[in-house]
Design a protein around this motif. Structure first.
Motif, PDB file in Angstrom:
ATOM      1  N   GLY A 110      52.009  50.652  55.336  1.00  0.00           N
ATOM      2  CA  GLY A 110      51.179  50.947  54.163  1.00  0.00           C
ATOM      3  C   GLY A 110      51.718  52.167  53.430  1.00  0.00           C
ATOM      4  O   GLY A 110      52.762  52.699  53.809  1.00  0.00           O
ATOM      5  N   PRO A 111      51.050  52.574  52.389  1.00  0.00           N
ATOM      6  CA  PRO A 111      49.817  51.977  51.877  1.00  0.00           C
ATOM      7  C   PRO A 111      50.102  50.695  51.091  1.00  0.00           C
ATOM      8  O   PRO A 111      51.197  50.491  50.594  1.00  0.00           O
ATOM      9  N   GLN A 112      49.069  49.838  51.011  1.00  0.00           N
ATOM     10  CA  GLN A 112      49.160  48.586  50.272  1.00  0.00           C
ATOM     11  C   GLN A 112      47.888  48.404  49.451  1.00  0.00           C
ATOM     12  O   GLN A 112      46.869  49.027  49.735  1.00  0.00           O
ATOM     13  N   GLY A 113      47.987  47.530  48.447  1.00  0.00           N
ATOM     14  CA  GLY A 113      46.785  47.135  47.734  1.00  0.00           C
ATOM     15  C   GLY A 113      46.657  47.731  46.344  1.00  0.00           C
ATOM     16  O   GLY A 113      47.215  48.793  46.059  1.00  0.00           O
ATOM     17  N   VAL A 114      45.917  47.016  45.505  1.00  0.00           N
ATOM     18  CA  VAL A 114      45.730  47.427  44.102  1.00  0.00           C
ATOM     19  C   VAL A 114      44.242  47.621  43.785  1.00  0.00           C
ATOM     20  O   VAL A 114      43.838  47.646  42.618  1.00  0.00           O
ATOM     21  N   PHE A 115      43.429  47.774  44.814  1.00  0.00           N
ATOM     22  CA  PHE A 115      41.987  48.013  44.645  1.00  0.00           C
ATOM     23  C   PHE A 115      41.794  49.512  44.407  1.00  0.00           C
ATOM     24  O   PHE A 115      41.305  50.244  45.259  1.00  0.00           O
ATOM     25  N   ILE A 124      29.926  39.493  48.027  1.00  0.00           N
ATOM     26  CA  ILE A 124      30.794  39.580  46.845  1.00  0.00           C
ATOM     27  C   ILE A 124      30.578  38.379  45.924  1.00  0.00           C
ATOM     28  O   ILE A 124      30.482  38.536  44.701  1.00  0.00           O
ATOM     29  N   ASP A 125      30.471  37.188  46.493  1.00  0.00           N
ATOM     30  CA  ASP A 125      30.250  35.987  45.672  1.00  0.00           C
ATOM     31  C   ASP A 125      28.946  36.096  44.889  1.00  0.00           C
ATOM     32  O   ASP A 125      28.893  35.781  43.695  1.00  0.00           O
ATOM     33  N   GLU A 126      27.900  36.545  45.564  1.00  0.00           N
ATOM     34  CA  GLU A 126      26.601  36.666  44.887  1.00  0.00           C
ATOM     35  C   GLU A 126      26.641  37.748  43.812  1.00  0.00           C
ATOM     36  O   GLU A 126      26.119  37.561  42.703  1.00  0.00           O
ATOM     37  N   ALA A 127      27.282  38.866  44.129  1.00  0.00           N
ATOM     38  CA  ALA A 127      27.369  39.963  43.144  1.00  0.00           C
ATOM     39  C   ALA A 127      28.130  39.516  41.896  1.00  0.00           C
ATOM     40  O   ALA A 127      27.715  39.796  40.771  1.00  0.00           O
ATOM     41  N   LYS A 128      29.234  38.799  42.094  1.00  0.00           N
ATOM     42  CA  LYS A 128      30.006  38.310  40.930  1.00  0.00           C
ATOM     43  C   LYS A 128      29.129  37.464  40.011  1.00  0.00           C
ATOM     44  O   LYS A 128      29.128  37.645  38.797  1.00  0.00           O
ATOM     45  N   GLN A 129      28.392  36.533  40.601  1.00  0.00           N
ATOM     46  CA  GLN A 129      27.521  35.648  39.804  1.00  0.00           C
ATOM     47  C   GLN A 129      26.468  36.456  39.048  1.00  0.00           C
ATOM     48  O   GLN A 129      26.218  36.230  37.865  1.00  0.00           O
ATOM     49  N   ARG A 130      25.852  37.397  39.737  1.00  0.00           N
ATOM     50  CA  ARG A 130      24.765  38.172  39.120  1.00  0.00           C
ATOM     51  C   ARG A 130      25.289  39.099  38.019  1.00  0.00           C
ATOM     52  O   ARG A 130      24.644  39.279  36.988  1.00  0.00           O
ATOM     53  N   ILE A 131      26.459  39.689  38.252  1.00  0.00           N
ATOM     54  CA  ILE A 131      27.025  40.610  37.250  1.00  0.00           C
ATOM     55  C   ILE A 131      27.397  39.831  35.987  1.00  0.00           C
ATOM     56  O   ILE A 131      27.143  40.284  34.865  1.00  0.00           O
ATOM     57  N   ILE A 132      27.969  38.650  36.162  1.00  0.00           N
ATOM     58  CA  ILE A 132      28.330  37.826  35.001  1.00  0.00           C
ATOM     59  C   ILE A 132      27.059  37.341  34.286  1.00  0.00           C
ATOM     60  O   ILE A 132      26.990  37.326  33.056  1.00  0.00           O
ATOM     61  N   ALA A 133      26.021  37.026  35.073  1.00  0.00           N
ATOM     62  CA  ALA A 133      24.744  36.605  34.479  1.00  0.00           C
ATOM     63  C   ALA A 133      24.115  37.735  33.653  1.00  0.00           C
ATOM     64  O   ALA A 133      23.352  37.484  32.712  1.00  0.00           O
ATOM     65  N   ASP A 165      35.699  42.923  34.264  1.00  0.00           N
ATOM     66  CA  ASP A 165      34.978  44.152  34.629  1.00  0.00           C
ATOM     67  C   ASP A 165      34.815  44.289  36.144  1.00  0.00           C
ATOM     68  O   ASP A 165      34.349  45.318  36.627  1.00  0.00           O
ATOM     69  N   ILE A 166      35.175  43.222  36.890  1.00  0.00           N
ATOM     70  CA  ILE A 166      34.893  43.171  38.330  1.00  0.00           C
ATOM     71  C   ILE A 166      36.194  43.238  39.133  1.00  0.00           C
ATOM     72  O   ILE A 166      37.112  42.470  38.914  1.00  0.00           O
ATOM     73  N   HIS A 167      36.244  44.183  40.066  1.00  0.00           N
ATOM     74  CA  HIS A 167      37.398  44.328  40.966  1.00  0.00           C
ATOM     75  C   HIS A 167      36.870  44.126  42.384  1.00  0.00           C
ATOM     76  O   HIS A 167      35.804  44.634  42.715  1.00  0.00           O
ATOM     77  N   LEU A 168      37.627  43.405  43.224  1.00  0.00           N
ATOM     78  CA  LEU A 168      37.069  43.180  44.548  1.00  0.00           C
ATOM     79  C   LEU A 168      38.071  43.268  45.675  1.00  0.00           C
ATOM     80  O   LEU A 168      39.259  43.043  45.497  1.00  0.00           O
ATOM     81  N   GLU A 169      37.540  43.640  46.831  1.00  0.00           N
ATOM     82  CA  GLU A 169      38.308  43.696  48.077  1.00  0.00           C
ATOM     83  C   GLU A 169      37.461  42.969  49.120  1.00  0.00           C
ATOM     84  O   GLU A 169      36.351  43.386  49.448  1.00  0.00           O
ATOM     85  N   LEU A 170      37.999  41.864  49.609  1.00  0.00           N
ATOM     86  CA  LEU A 170      37.255  40.978  50.508  1.00  0.00           C
ATOM     87  C   LEU A 170      37.494  41.355  51.958  1.00  0.00           C
ATOM     88  O   LEU A 170      38.642  41.605  52.341  1.00  0.00           O
ATOM     89  N   TYR A 171      36.435  41.371  52.756  1.00  0.00           N
ATOM     90  CA  TYR A 171      36.579  41.587  54.196  1.00  0.00           C
ATOM     91  C   TYR A 171      36.341  40.277  54.917  1.00  0.00           C
ATOM     92  O   TYR A 171      35.379  39.593  54.639  1.00  0.00           O
ATOM     93  N   GLY A 172      37.201  39.966  55.865  1.00  0.00           N
ATOM     94  CA  GLY A 172      36.979  38.806  56.717  1.00  0.00           C
ATOM     95  C   GLY A 172      37.173  37.490  56.004  1.00  0.00           C
ATOM     96  O   GLY A 172      37.282  37.404  54.813  1.00  0.00           O
TER      97      GLY A 172
END
Length: 242
Positions: A100-105, A219-228, A235-242
């Motif tokens: 590392g380091p790695q990632g663009v979040f 994260i999936d639920e937040a994306k939907q609600r933020i777009i709604a 406007d949305i940046h994400l880092e997924l766990y698992g």
């Protein structure tokens, strides 16, 4: 360009909660381990013959400070080969192979919009790094809201530290949210993270960078609600766990 594999040495371990541990790792071959807040490292753990089944990535929980020491905060997964190794085999003095380091979040170059940093569990790690970095370097910013969801009071990582940062850093707000508590202290919420950012932005909708870090269903639920709410995907940046 990918960083080379290096040897890190565990120099300190602390229990953060019943199922979460903080690991401090020194990279002796470097005078300074330089990274951007929000980036991660990949550990190559001796848990499988195949490389890709040995690799585990964790966000760096500490802010860059010019040293060669980083902190990781890791939750024990019952059936997780990687976390079981880290919790049961690794001690102070253990050497770990890491890259590392790695990632663009990572934070925007200039913080022109409010930041809503929404996380659950150990997803707090990159946001702790970002908040301390902004504070230490006096980086101009708009409002910063960390909305941190966990189950019970005892699961709340870095709580006192983030409450203190709220006092020390103008425009920084810390919102812990507990899904399995009936009563919470002032400034905290019951329920889930989604109700909190919706409430904050219902009063005053303005330009926001949303950063989401945690388990996929949050994260999936937040994306939907933020777009709604009328925001855009960019406007949305994400880092997924698992």
């Amino acid at each position: 360009m990918l960083e080379p594999w290096r040897t890190g040495k565990v120099i300190r371990i602390e229990d953060a909660t019943d199922s979460t541990r903080r690991f401090w790792i020194e990279i002796p071959e470097l005078a300074s381990f330089d990274f951007k807040p929000g980036q991660f490292v990949t550990l190559d753990l001796p848990i499988h013959e195949k490389k890709n089944k040995r690799w585990r990535s964790y966000s760096i929980a500490s802010a860059p400070d010019g040293t060669n020491i980083i902190e990781l905060v890791i939750v024990l997964l019952e059936d997780g080969a990687g976390t079981n190794y880290l919790f049961k085999e690794v001690q102070v003095g253990t050497e770990l192979t890491l890259r590392g380091p790695q990632g663009v979040f990572t934070l925007p170059e200039i913080i022109e919009k409010d930041l809503f940093l929404i996380c659950t569990g150990t997803g707090i790690a990159p946001f702790r790094s970002m908040a301390h970095y902004i504070h230490q370097h006096k980086i101009p910013h708009q409002e910063i809201h960390i909305i941190f969801g966990c189950r019970k009071h005892g699961d709340c990582l870095y709580g006192p530290e983030l409450k203190q940062l709220e006092k020390d850093m103008p425009g920084f707000y810390y919102h812990p949210v507990f899904s399995r508590e009936d009563a919470v202290p002032e400034g905290a919420y019951t329920g889930y993270v989604h109700g909190v950012y919706e409430e904050l932005l219902r009063i005053h909708k303005k330009p926001v960078h949303f950063f989401l870090c945690g388990w996929k269903n949050m994260i999936d639920e937040a994306k939907q609600r933020i777009i709604a709410m009328g925001y855009e995907k960019k406007d949305i940046h994400l880092e997924l766990y698992g």
